[in-house]
Design an enzyme around this catalytic site. Sequence first.
Site, PDB file in Angstrom:
ATOM      1  CG  HIS A 217       3.235   8.824  -4.467  1.00  0.00           C
ATOM      2  ND1 HIS A 217       4.369   8.116  -4.152  1.00  0.00           N
ATOM      3  CD2 HIS A 217       2.215   7.952  -4.420  1.00  0.00           C
ATOM      4  CE1 HIS A 217       4.020   6.863  -3.888  1.00  0.00           C
ATOM      5  NE2 HIS A 217       2.730   6.743  -4.036  1.00  0.00           N
ATOM      6  CB  CYS A 515      -5.416  -0.384  -7.493  1.00  0.00           C
ATOM      7  SG  CYS A 515      -4.169  -0.882  -6.309  1.00  0.00           S
TER       8      CYS A 515
HETATM    9  C1  PEP Z   1       1.103   0.903  -6.506  1.00  0.00           C
HETATM   10  O1  PEP Z   1       2.203   0.782  -5.971  1.00  0.00           O
HETATM   11  O2  PEP Z   1       0.860   0.526  -7.678  1.00  0.00           O
HETATM   12  C2  PEP Z   1      -0.006   1.518  -5.762  1.00  0.00           C
HETATM   13  C3  PEP Z   1      -1.224   1.509  -6.245  1.00  0.00           C
HETATM   14  O3  PEP Z   1       0.293   2.151  -4.599  1.00  0.00           O
HETATM   15  P1  PEP Z   1       1.028   3.593  -4.557  1.00  0.00           P
HETATM   16  O4  PEP Z   1       1.162   4.060  -5.972  1.00  0.00           O
HETATM   17  O5  PEP Z   1       0.209   4.496  -3.738  1.00  0.00           O
HETATM   18  O6  PEP Z   1       2.333   3.239  -3.931  1.00  0.00           O
END
Ligand code: PEP
Length: 572
Positions: A217, A515
């Site tokens: 993140h 995404c």
């Molecule tokens: C993913 O896991 O690809 C996603 C878009 O969610 P996050 O990165 O917020 O876990």
Amino acid sequence: MPSRTWSPKTTTIRPEPVAMTVDRASPAASVSPSLLRGIGVCPGRVAGPVAVMAPRPRLPADRPEVADATAEAEAAISALALTAADLERRAAATSLPGAADVLEATAMIARDPSLEEAIRSAIAKGEPAAWAVDRAVDAFRAMLLDLGGYMAERVGDLDDVRDRTVARLLGQPMPGVPERDSPFILAADDLAPADTVTLTSERVLALVTVRGGPTSHTAILARSLGLPAIVACAAAGSLRDGELVDVDGSTGHVRVGIAPHEAAEVNLREQERRAARAASRGPGRTADGHAVALLLNIGDAAGAASVARVDAEGVGLFRTEFLYLDRHDAPSVDEQVVLYSGVLEAMAGRKIVVRTLDAGADKPLPFLHQEGEPNPALGVRGIRTARRSPDVLTDQLRALALAQRATGAVAWVMAPMVATAAEAKWFTDLAHEAGLPVAGAMIEIPAAAVRASDLLKHADFLSIGTNDLAQYTLAADRMAGELADLLDPWQPALLELIRMTAEAGLAAGKSVGVCGEAAASPALAPVLVGLGVTSLSMSASAVADVREALAAVTLAECRDLARKALVGLRTT
Ligand code: PEP
Ligand code: MG
């Protein structure tokens, strides 16, 4: 932001020992005297001076004996006063919106007489100054959490007071994002999401961290700020304050000790590159006109403004949990309505997909009490948190429905970490009943990809989160930079699951987007389109390059690239 105030409400102090430790990983990486290598996670190149983010202070294993309790108390109290004065000075000097309130409220904590009293009492019991501060603060911490609400929200500020005071007493560097008069390149061991959200592109030119992976993140937040960023750069720990470096977020290279004229050249070239990208406009299309919606991933209301700036077709992922990372009580429905209404209005009729809170693993939300799980990535995260705290989810859905009604806009809503068709049905029914007509599921777990057609009997759309899908398919922690090869979105097993999901979508006549960070790769975007995905959602900084990559290939070429990628041939 409401003005913050601190009111001393001390009752019984319950001192408990606390361990203040910082884990330092030591991943292997190649280093030459002037070139450090890591993993580039947000493109862009910039040169500037380094500012090192010190870790939280560590109490030495050996606790010294207290020879003179009076002197020890004086040292502790004067360090606390200096912490307060420093916070007050920063509050007076800052021009960042809301920052003065936060700093003043933190200074008030440091000036609270009952904190001083608790420190004196710990010293009287034989604790040396730094240990006494640590112990007193920890007792306060527990008390604030018990009080809940506004007071519980001050826990982060209290920790900041402790860290600054303990660092001062032990002669260790000040923790946290450094304060500088001019912008800098931030070098850190790693950043918690809560650290990263305090960064602004005005203060920070680029990020280089020792730890973290491409889909951690930290990397995602850096991309959302458009900051060139490098993670898993083991040698970044050797960077020194003030050193002039050249950071290339595409190659993952940091050139150390460059001359000022080289820095000026790098920055000039980057300005030209940014200007060229800013001129890129128009919807996503292959060369033969096959439409692929280009959408943005955002983490706050301000992110919605980027949609028009980069001429994206909307928002494909609004990570709502990023709004509440430092909150100790759940946001109220009213508060959420105001926020979501603002975002829906800013979209001016374009598509927006709002994801319900994805708390857990490296994004714990304090009000969901997720601590203590032995394996948080496999624990109660994402939609699973509704098993324990259903009201948090129903409140969020209600707030979204009210925001829709207030603005006349339609928000698509989706749940993270859906594993089964039963979960997809449960969530979509709940969303529809709340008044949200378009409800979908994220595909982040291999089980959900394999059964995508079953999920689509209930879900109105699917969105593939390749970050987690890669993590769970390859059994490789997305935070682990040294496993980056396993987390590579070109892994055929991951692409196979994307193909299965996209085909289920085509059969059901429903949209299936990507995404995760894979959608931001200009090389991979044509492959994803060839696999059948209908939209790509990414950070604003990636849109121009992805748009250009799609415009250079036909749909038939995308399908050919996809066939090759499925058997392990990559085209980068
Ligand atoms: C993913 O896991 O690809 C996603 C878009 O969610 P996050 O990165 O917020 O876990
Ligand atoms: Mg995810």
